[in-house]
Design a protein around this motif. Structure first.
Motif, PDB file in Angstrom:
ATOM      1  N   PHE A 123       0.830  -1.201   0.000  1.00 62.65           N
ATOM      2  CA  PHE A 123       0.000   0.000   0.000  1.00 62.65           C
ATOM      3  C   PHE A 123       0.870   1.259   0.000  1.00 62.65           C
ATOM      4  N   ARG A 124       1.924   1.262   0.810  1.00 56.53           N
ATOM      5  CA  ARG A 124       2.823   2.427   0.853  1.00 56.53           C
ATOM      6  C   ARG A 124       3.497   2.650  -0.491  1.00 56.53           C
ATOM      7  N   TYR A 125       3.874   1.555  -1.131  1.00 58.98           N
ATOM      8  CA  TYR A 125       4.532   1.668  -2.439  1.00 58.98           C
ATOM      9  C   TYR A 125       3.593   2.312  -3.453  1.00 58.98           C
ATOM     10  N   TYR A 126       2.345   1.858  -3.501  1.00 59.65           N
ATOM     11  CA  TYR A 126       1.418   2.384  -4.498  1.00 59.65           C
ATOM     12  C   TYR A 126       0.955   3.801  -4.166  1.00 59.65           C
ATOM     13  N   GLU A 127       1.059   4.203  -2.917  1.00 58.41           N
ATOM     14  CA  GLU A 127       0.739   5.577  -2.549  1.00 58.41           C
ATOM     15  C   GLU A 127       1.899   6.514  -2.882  1.00 58.41           C
ATOM     16  N   ASN A 128       3.114   5.996  -2.759  1.00 58.94           N
ATOM     17  CA  ASN A 128       4.290   6.816  -3.042  1.00 58.94           C
ATOM     18  C   ASN A 128       5.382   5.972  -3.698  1.00 58.94           C
ATOM     19  N   PRO A 129       5.239   5.694  -5.007  1.00 58.38           N
ATOM     20  CA  PRO A 129       6.179   4.807  -5.689  1.00 58.38           C
ATOM     21  C   PRO A 129       7.484   5.472  -6.137  1.00 58.38           C
ATOM     22  N   CYS A 130       7.604   6.769  -5.942  1.00 62.84           N
ATOM     23  CA  CYS A 130       8.792   7.500  -6.394  1.00 62.84           C
ATOM     24  C   CYS A 130      10.071   6.912  -5.779  1.00 62.84           C
ATOM     25  N   ILE A 131      11.069   6.676  -6.637  1.00 59.63           N
ATOM     26  CA  ILE A 131      12.340   6.104  -6.180  1.00 59.63           C
ATOM     27  C   ILE A 131      13.487   7.118  -6.271  1.00 59.63           C
ATOM     28  N   CYS A 132      13.146   8.383  -6.503  1.00 59.00           N
ATOM     29  CA  CYS A 132      14.178   9.416  -6.605  1.00 59.00           C
ATOM     30  C   CYS A 132      14.819   9.679  -5.244  1.00 59.00           C
ATOM     31  N   PRO A 133      16.119  10.003  -5.208  1.00 56.97           N
ATOM     32  CA  PRO A 133      16.764  10.375  -3.945  1.00 56.97           C
ATOM     33  C   PRO A 133      16.049  11.561  -3.307  1.00 56.97           C
ATOM     34  N   LYS A 134      15.984  11.564  -1.986  1.00 57.83           N
ATOM     35  CA  LYS A 134      15.227  12.596  -1.276  1.00 57.83           C
ATOM     36  C   LYS A 134      15.809  14.000  -1.461  1.00 57.83           C
ATOM     37  N   ASP A 135      17.095  14.078  -1.811  1.00 61.01           N
ATOM     38  CA  ASP A 135      17.701  15.398  -1.956  1.00 61.01           C
ATOM     39  C   ASP A 135      17.457  16.021  -3.336  1.00 61.01           C
ATOM     40  N   ILE A 136      16.776  15.304  -4.229  1.00 60.16           N
ATOM     41  CA  ILE A 136      16.421  15.865  -5.531  1.00 60.16           C
ATOM     42  C   ILE A 136      15.095  16.608  -5.386  1.00 60.16           C
ATOM     43  N   PRO A 137      15.040  17.891  -5.799  1.00 58.59           N
ATOM     44  CA  PRO A 137      13.838  18.704  -5.560  1.00 58.59           C
ATOM     45  C   PRO A 137      12.604  18.264  -6.341  1.00 58.59           C
TER      46      PRO A 137
END
Length: 304
Positions: free
Chosen positions: A248-262
């Motif tokens: 469920f967490r994956y499908y709510e937020n599937p973004c795999i970008c590094p957190k420091d990328i705006p």
């Protein structure tokens, strides 16, 4: 003989919607949740179960709704195929009640429970080649220990496996009560829950490949939902609940970008939202009335 399924009211409140016309009950069992959906909605229900006895029982129970009901003998891992065979591409709501139904638990001959004398079995689908009997009598001590530890999360798995292998040298371990007695001798009786509970859970999960099936089914179910549609999953053990939370967490937020990328550059978009961050559990009233509700947890995902 009709058992009210766990979290019945909570499921009905969150699954029945006037706008929903197509429902799927992935775990028909005794037909309790299915009956509630059919009674409270005008929609069409696709029900799935791999247990022939459960299908026969539920078909009779739900006979008055036969014009709005289609039942398939299958494993819910094939939900996409079942929905297609029912004549649909997408559906509005899907329910998965993971675990053994009251109908199966109360049927002593099925060998799911340590409370009843029965041949070791635990197959939800009787066509499966390997039952709990083969696991206990044919698998190595290490294999049995690994199964009990991985799927039952029992810290005394090695000791239990050792006792099982010692006892089977004297003769086959044929029944549920034989196995339960061996586990009690291995770990003792001084436990809040029955000493054999984790061993029986582990065997059932392994024999029916439940965890492997669960992850795939979640992925397929979310893909099948119409916008605004909901997937409801009831689990009864931490391993299952962990898989549900993670998917469920994956499908709510599937973004795999590094957190420091705006900004997001991976292009993965959310497919929905988690309705309840904290699992819904049984009320005090239900816990008093239904002992099987104690470990039940309901999580809900809504497609966007």
């Amino acid at each position: 003989m009709y058992h009210k399924p766990v979290l019945y009211n909570e499921v009905m409140e969150n699954i029945v919607n006037d706008k929903y016309m197509t429902y799927v009950d992935c775990t028909l069992g005794g037909g309790g949740h299915s009956e509630g959906i059919l009674k409270r909605s005008k929609g069409y229900l696709i029900a799935i179960d791999q247990d022939s006895d459960a299908i026969e029982y539920a078909t009779k129970r739900l006979s008055e709704y036969k014009d709005r009901l289609k039942i398939f003998k299958n494993n819910f891992k094939d939900i996409k195929y079942v929905v297609y065979m029912a004549g649909y591409e997408k559906v509005d709501a899907i329910l998965m009640d993971i675990g053994v139904s009251s109908y199966q638990l109360d049927d002593a001959k099925r060998g799911f429970s340590y409370k009843y004398e029965a041949r070791l079995d635990m197959r939800m689908n009787k066509d499966l080649k390997v039952s709990a009997y083969e696991v206990i009598n044919d698998f190595t001590e290490k294999e049995i220990a690994d199964i009990i530890f991985k799927y039952g999360q029992d810290p005394k798995a090695r000791r239990i496996a050792k006792y099982i292998c010692f006892e089977r040298q004297k003769g086959e371990i044929k029944t549920t009560t034989q196995l339960a007695d061996i586990v009690i001798r291995a770990v003792g009786k001084k436990m809040k829950k029955h000493p054999a509970k984790r061993t029986f859970q582990a065997l059932r999960v392994f024999v029916n490949s439940e965890l492997d099936v669960l992850k795939k089914t979640i992925d397929d179910a979310i893909e099948l939902l119409n916008p605004g549609g909901r997937l409801l999953i009831i689990t009864f053990q931490s391993l299952e609940d962990k898989i549900v939370k993670e998917r469920f967490r994956y499908y709510e937020n599937p973004c795999i970008c590094p957190k420091d990328i705006p900004i997001c550059v991976c292009g993965k978009k959310p497919m929905g939202k988690i309705i309840n961050k904290k699992a819904i559990c049984a009320s005090e009233k239900e816990l008093k009335e239904n002992n099987r509700a104690h470990s039940a947890q309901l999580r809900i995902f809504e497609r966007i």
